[in-house]
Design an enzyme around this catalytic site. Structure first.
Site, PDB file in Angstrom:
ATOM      1  N   LYS A   1      -4.878 -12.191  11.759  1.00 10.05           N
ATOM      2  CA  LYS A   1      -4.378 -11.047  12.528  1.00 10.05           C
ATOM      3  C   LYS A   1      -3.989 -11.429  13.952  1.00 10.05           C
ATOM      4  CE  LYS A   1      -6.121  -7.236   9.757  1.00 10.05           C
ATOM      5  NZ  LYS A   1      -4.801  -6.860   9.229  1.00 10.05           N
TER       6      LYS A   1
ATOM      7  N   TYR B   1       0.827  -1.214   0.000  1.00 14.47           N
ATOM      8  CA  TYR B   1       0.000   0.000   0.000  1.00 14.47           C
ATOM      9  C   TYR B   1       0.864   1.268   0.000  1.00 14.47           C
ATOM     10  CZ  TYR B   1      -4.420  -2.441   0.467  1.00 14.47           C
ATOM     11  OH  TYR B   1      -5.523  -3.223   0.214  1.00 14.47           O
TER      12      TYR B   1
ATOM     13  N   TYR C   1     -14.204  -4.911   3.148  1.00 17.81           N
ATOM     14  CA  TYR C   1     -12.822  -5.274   2.836  1.00 17.81           C
ATOM     15  C   TYR C   1     -12.563  -6.655   3.431  1.00 17.81           C
ATOM     16  CZ  TYR C   1      -7.807  -5.672   2.693  1.00 17.81           C
ATOM     17  OH  TYR C   1      -6.537  -6.148   2.460  1.00 17.81           O
TER      18      TYR C   1
ATOM     19  N   ASP D   1     -16.520 -12.819   8.886  1.00 25.38           N
ATOM     20  CA  ASP D   1     -15.094 -12.505   8.775  1.00 25.38           C
ATOM     21  C   ASP D   1     -14.635 -11.802  10.058  1.00 25.38           C
ATOM     22  OD1 ASP D   1     -12.587 -11.535   8.239  1.00 25.38           O
ATOM     23  OD2 ASP D   1     -13.100 -10.643   6.303  1.00 25.38           O
TER      24      ASP D   1
END
Length: 429
Positions: free
Chosen positions: A269, A21, A148, A240
């Site tokens: 994560k 990014y 996302y 999610d």
């Protein structure tokens, strides 16, 4: 370390590395980090930074946690890797057993992968093949606008259309995007879904908060009502929890705010405490049974070289032990309460709009008069100002947020709050 060495490392990095990014041509100089301990990261000049975004939301208990490190070291000297097709090992089995005990009681099986995007890819493949294995072809997927779910092609397909998915749009599969539910639009959403229900393979969603979209939050009761309707329409649901899992929302999982249960759940994560990459997709017995067959073509043909890596499983087990400790649970509660008090101060500031919070996640919009945007130039200015102050914040354009590790003390959190107020005043004109 002297300045020559610092410049040399930055130059070496620029010569060989391509960062995520990041527009490499216009990017600021990369900061070399040489050490992490607790809340802090240290650069090669000895400056320390408070990592209040948990290094992209992954670090639960702080950097270089000695207990997790010791457990990984012990495992490294026992078994570092084994193919998970045809073999198993204690860390993977124990992790699956422990995790399933914490999830909604319809979650019965665990499938391992490498990261959040691949956990989502596995979930999507499960749902599409679930229909296929029963002689049905369902071509549509439901997802929220602004979603996302990752950067691989399936995950991009179910993520909201944006500048970073535009080059690939012709290669993304069919998705029906709907608004997040509220009391006013629920019936309209139900009507929209009912028209296509027979064609829908699944509904995938981020529960209660859409992270990368700008920490957009919505109501648990409204999601619960939408999930109940999808269940009535026999639409599989993928929850999610890559971001929301492991205490971020104030409860162990966002699922614990809901009475309805998803068919499939995704995790990454914070799964390993931010120590090692790993993804998990869990599913119900009903989903699993659609693949249980004498027909080898009904197999879920998916796998990764490092599936259920023993080191990553061990890190996740250690992290989960720490998460369930009374001290950690009290820290999560304390951080959540401090955020709630700070929001009362934030809301009175003339440059703050839409201050919001769920659990340990706090976010607000910096008022620019241009609405909210990931590409708002104020984001870079704010990022650099906080870096100068020794605080790592990574604004989503003009949206600032805190997702601190649970080891942050009350005093450290108050220091961050004070710096936020100072920066707001500094940029208010």
């Amino acid at each position: 370390m002297d300045t020559v060495t610092q410049i040399s490392l930055q130059q070496r990095d620029k010569a060989v590395n391509w960062h995520p990014y990041t527009q490499m041509k216009t990017a600021d100089e990369i900061i070399p980090i040489v050490k992490g301990q607790g809340l802090y990261l240290y650069d090669n000049e000895g400056k320390k930074y408070m990592d209040v975004v948990s290094s992209w939301w992954v670090t639960l208990h702080g950097h270089s946690h000695p207990y997790i490190a010791q457990r990984i070291f012990e495992q490294l000297n026992t078994l570092e890797q084994v193919i998970f097709a045809g073999f198993t090992h204690e860390p993977a089995t124990q992790l699956s057993e422990n995790l399933l005990q914490l999830l909604p009681d319809n979650q019965n099986k665990v499938f391992y992968s490498d990261n959040g995007s691949t956990a989502v890819e596995v979930a999507l493949k499960m749902c599409i093949q679930y229909a296929h294995n029963q002689g049905k072809e369902k071509t549509k997927i439901l997802a929220f606008k602004n979603a996302y779910h990752g950067d691989t092609f399936g995950a991009m397909s179910v993520s909201g259309k944006s500048y970073w998915t535009r080059p690939f749009e012709s290669r993304l599969f069919e998705v029906v995007f709907i608004d997040t539910p509220n009391a006013e639009n629920l019936k309209s959403l139900q009507s929209q879904i009912k028209e296509i229900a027979d064609e829908v393979a699944c509904f995938i969603y981020e529960p209660l908060i859409q992270g990368a979209a700008g920490m957009l939050m919505y109501n648990a009761e409204d999601l619960n009502n939408l999930m109940k309707f999808c269940r009535e329409q026999e639409i599989l649901m993928i929850q999610d929890e890559v971001f929301t899992g492991f205490g971020r929302t104030g409860k162990l999982f966002a699922a614990h705010y809901l009475t309805e249960k998803p068919d499939i759940m995704c995790f990454s994560k914070g799964l390993t405490g931010g120590t090692m990459p790993m993804g998990i997709t869990t599913c119900s017995q009903t989903v699993y049974d659609a693949f249980w067959s004498d027909d080898k073509y009904k197999t879920l043909f998916h796998g990764h070289s490092f599936t259920a890596n023993p080191l990553a499983c061990t890190a996740a087990l250690a992290s989960m032990e720490l998460l369930l400790q009374k001290e950690t649970q009290m820290n999560i509660k304390r951080i959540s309460q401090q955020h709630s008090e700070f929001i009362k101060i934030l809301t009175s500031h003339p440059k703050v709009e839409n201050a919001r919070q769920i659990g340990t996640i706090l976010a607000f919009d910096f008022q620019t008069g241009q609405g909210t945007s990931y590409f708002n130039e104020i984001g870079k200015k704010l990022y650099n100002e906080f870096l100068q102050r020794g605080i790592i914040m990574r604004p989503l354009g003009n949206i600032l947020y805190l997702v601190p590790p649970y080891c942050i003390s009350s005093e450290e959190l108050n220091t961050v709050y004070q710096n936020i107020l100072e920066v707001l005043d500094q940029f208010k004109d």
